[in-house]
Design a protein around this motif. Structure first.
Motif, mmCIF file in Angstrom:
data_model
loop_
_atom_site.group_PDB
_atom_site.id
_atom_site.type_symbol
_atom_site.label_atom_id
_atom_site.label_comp_id
_atom_site.label_asym_id
_atom_site.label_seq_id
_atom_site.Cartn_x
_atom_site.Cartn_y
_atom_site.Cartn_z
ATOM 1 N N GLY A 1 0.780 -1.230 0.000
ATOM 2 C CA GLY A 1 0.000 0.000 0.000
ATOM 3 C C GLY A 1 0.805 1.270 0.000
ATOM 4 O O GLY A 1 0.241 2.357 -0.088
ATOM 5 N N ALA A 2 2.133 1.187 0.087
ATOM 6 C CA ALA A 2 2.992 2.368 0.098
ATOM 7 C C ALA A 2 3.974 2.309 -1.068
ATOM 8 O O ALA A 2 4.505 1.250 -1.401
ATOM 9 N N VAL A 3 4.196 3.453 -1.689
ATOM 10 C CA VAL A 3 5.073 3.538 -2.849
ATOM 11 C C VAL A 3 6.116 4.620 -2.598
ATOM 12 O O VAL A 3 5.779 5.753 -2.242
ATOM 13 N N ALA A 4 7.392 4.274 -2.788
ATOM 14 C CA ALA A 4 8.469 5.243 -2.637
ATOM 15 C C ALA A 4 8.629 6.033 -3.925
ATOM 16 O O ALA A 4 8.708 5.459 -5.011
ATOM 17 N N ALA B 1 2.929 6.048 7.530
ATOM 18 C CA ALA B 1 3.920 6.178 6.452
ATOM 19 C C ALA B 1 3.501 7.186 5.395
ATOM 20 O O ALA B 1 4.341 7.868 4.810
ATOM 21 N N THR B 2 2.186 7.300 5.144
ATOM 22 C CA THR B 2 1.725 8.082 3.987
ATOM 23 C C THR B 2 0.866 9.286 4.332
ATOM 24 O O THR B 2 0.740 10.193 3.514
ATOM 25 N N ARG B 3 0.247 9.294 5.506
ATOM 26 C CA ARG B 3 -0.679 10.348 5.928
ATOM 27 C C ARG B 3 -1.825 10.520 4.936
ATOM 28 O O ARG B 3 -2.305 11.629 4.694
ATOM 29 N N ALA B 4 -2.295 9.414 4.357
ATOM 30 C CA ALA B 4 -3.326 9.523 3.317
ATOM 31 C C ALA B 4 -4.327 8.375 3.337
ATOM 32 O O ALA B 4 -4.988 8.139 2.329
ATOM 33 N N CYS B 5 -4.440 7.660 4.463
ATOM 34 C CA CYS B 5 -5.290 6.476 4.479
ATOM 35 C C CYS B 5 -6.282 6.491 5.633
ATOM 36 O O CYS B 5 -6.016 7.047 6.697
ATOM 37 N N HIS B 6 -7.417 5.868 5.391
ATOM 38 C CA HIS B 6 -8.405 5.612 6.428
ATOM 39 C C HIS B 6 -8.134 4.246 7.048
ATOM 40 O O HIS B 6 -7.403 3.427 6.488
ATOM 41 N N ALA B 7 -8.761 4.011 8.199
ATOM 42 C CA ALA B 7 -8.655 2.712 8.854
ATOM 43 C C ALA B 7 -10.008 2.322 9.429
ATOM 44 O O ALA B 7 -10.820 3.172 9.799
ATOM 45 N N ALA B 8 -10.227 1.022 9.483
ATOM 46 C CA ALA B 8 -11.379 0.449 10.170
ATOM 47 C C ALA B 8 -10.847 -0.644 11.078
ATOM 48 O O ALA B 8 -10.075 -1.503 10.640
ATOM 49 N N GLY B 9 -11.237 -0.603 12.331
ATOM 50 C CA GLY B 9 -10.759 -1.588 13.283
ATOM 51 C C GLY B 9 -11.910 -2.271 14.003
ATOM 52 O O GLY B 9 -13.048 -1.794 13.994
#
Length: 260
Positions: free
Chosen positions: A3-6, A145-153
């Motif tokens: 999910g992360a790209v450099a 890492a990206t500061r651009a994602c949502h989460a569901a827990g």
């Protein structure tokens, strides 16, 4: 992590950004929806989408599934058992318009506000909601890492944060969580779904359909989300825009804060 790209900025600085790819959700050879999603946990995404959209009643109705990379994106494919396959075919025949994010594969206003199954309410205090949100914030590696994602827990009083899924889309994150819960054999009614996003009616619908015990979020809900959660008996804890604190918006949840 996928999910992360450099990347490298024009000034030469390194950066890590969230991956975003088209993911086609394909059932019995027919594409039901194409979502822009993070390419992690796509098996969970496929199962969770099918559950939360009412395409299947349980993962046992999926006979086979596969994730196939294509030149323009990824196909997540599933083949359904006879009863679910027949229901899906009938739903496709009734669908006259395109499908997309949110309310997928519906063709009428009545279906947009379809009756929801009653949930087994899990009474929680606002202090429990705070603990759940704190646990969620502390366990988001892709967001960190990206500061651009949502989460569901998935959070329980006794076990804390049991499962977590992340995605650029809040609906996608919830669907991935639903699939992960099903794969792990965890009953959604035994705990609360906790989100990083605002609560719109479609998230309430998905939580009610999978049988979540409660729904928690750090932002204000919409009025329709509260109405639908109340009708389904789903405890909803979210932030009051007037008081700037978590409150219980539906009757099944406790209204007394146990942190006092």
């Amino acid at each position: 992590m996928k999910g992360a790209v450099a990347v490298t900025r024009p000034d030469g600085g390194p950066e890590v950004l969230a991956a975003e790819v088209p993911v086609a959700l394909v059932f019995d050879g027919t594409t039901q929806a194409v979502m822009m999603a993070t390419p992690d946990d796509l098996g969970d995404f496929l199962i969770g989408f099918a559950l939360s959209e009412g395409l299947i009643a349980s993962p046992a109705e999926i006979l086979r599934r596969e994730i196939v990379a294509q030149p323009g994106g990824i196909e997540a494919r599933a083949w359904l058992a006879a009863p679910a396959s027949a229901r899906f075919a009938e739903r496709r025949r009734a669908t006259v318009g395109p499908v997309g994010c949110g309310l997928c594969g519906i063709d009428s206003l009545a279906q947009a506000l379809r009756p929801l199954p009653g949930t087994r309410a899990l009474p929680l205090s606002t202090a429990s909601g705070t603990r759940a949100l704190d646990a969620l914030r502390a366990a988001q590696p892709l967001q960190d890492a990206t500061r651009a994602c949502h989460a569901a827990g998935f959070w329980t009083e006794g076990g804390g944060l049991v499962l977590l899924r992340e995605d650029i889309g809040r609906h996608n994150a919830l669907d991935k969580l639903a699939g992960a819960l099903a794969a792990a054999g965890i009953t959604p009614g035994s705990g609360a779904v906790v989100m990083t996003s605002r609560l719109s009616v479609d998230l309430v619908q998905k939580a009610a359909i999978i049988g979540a015990g409660a729904l928690i979020a750090p932002s204000a809900p919409t009025a329709l989300a509260v109405e639908q959660a109340q009708a389904a008996g789903l405890p909803l804890i979210a932030r009051s825009p007037r008081e700037n604190r978590l409150v219980c918006y539906t009757a099944p949840a406790q209204t007394k804060d146990d942190a006092a």
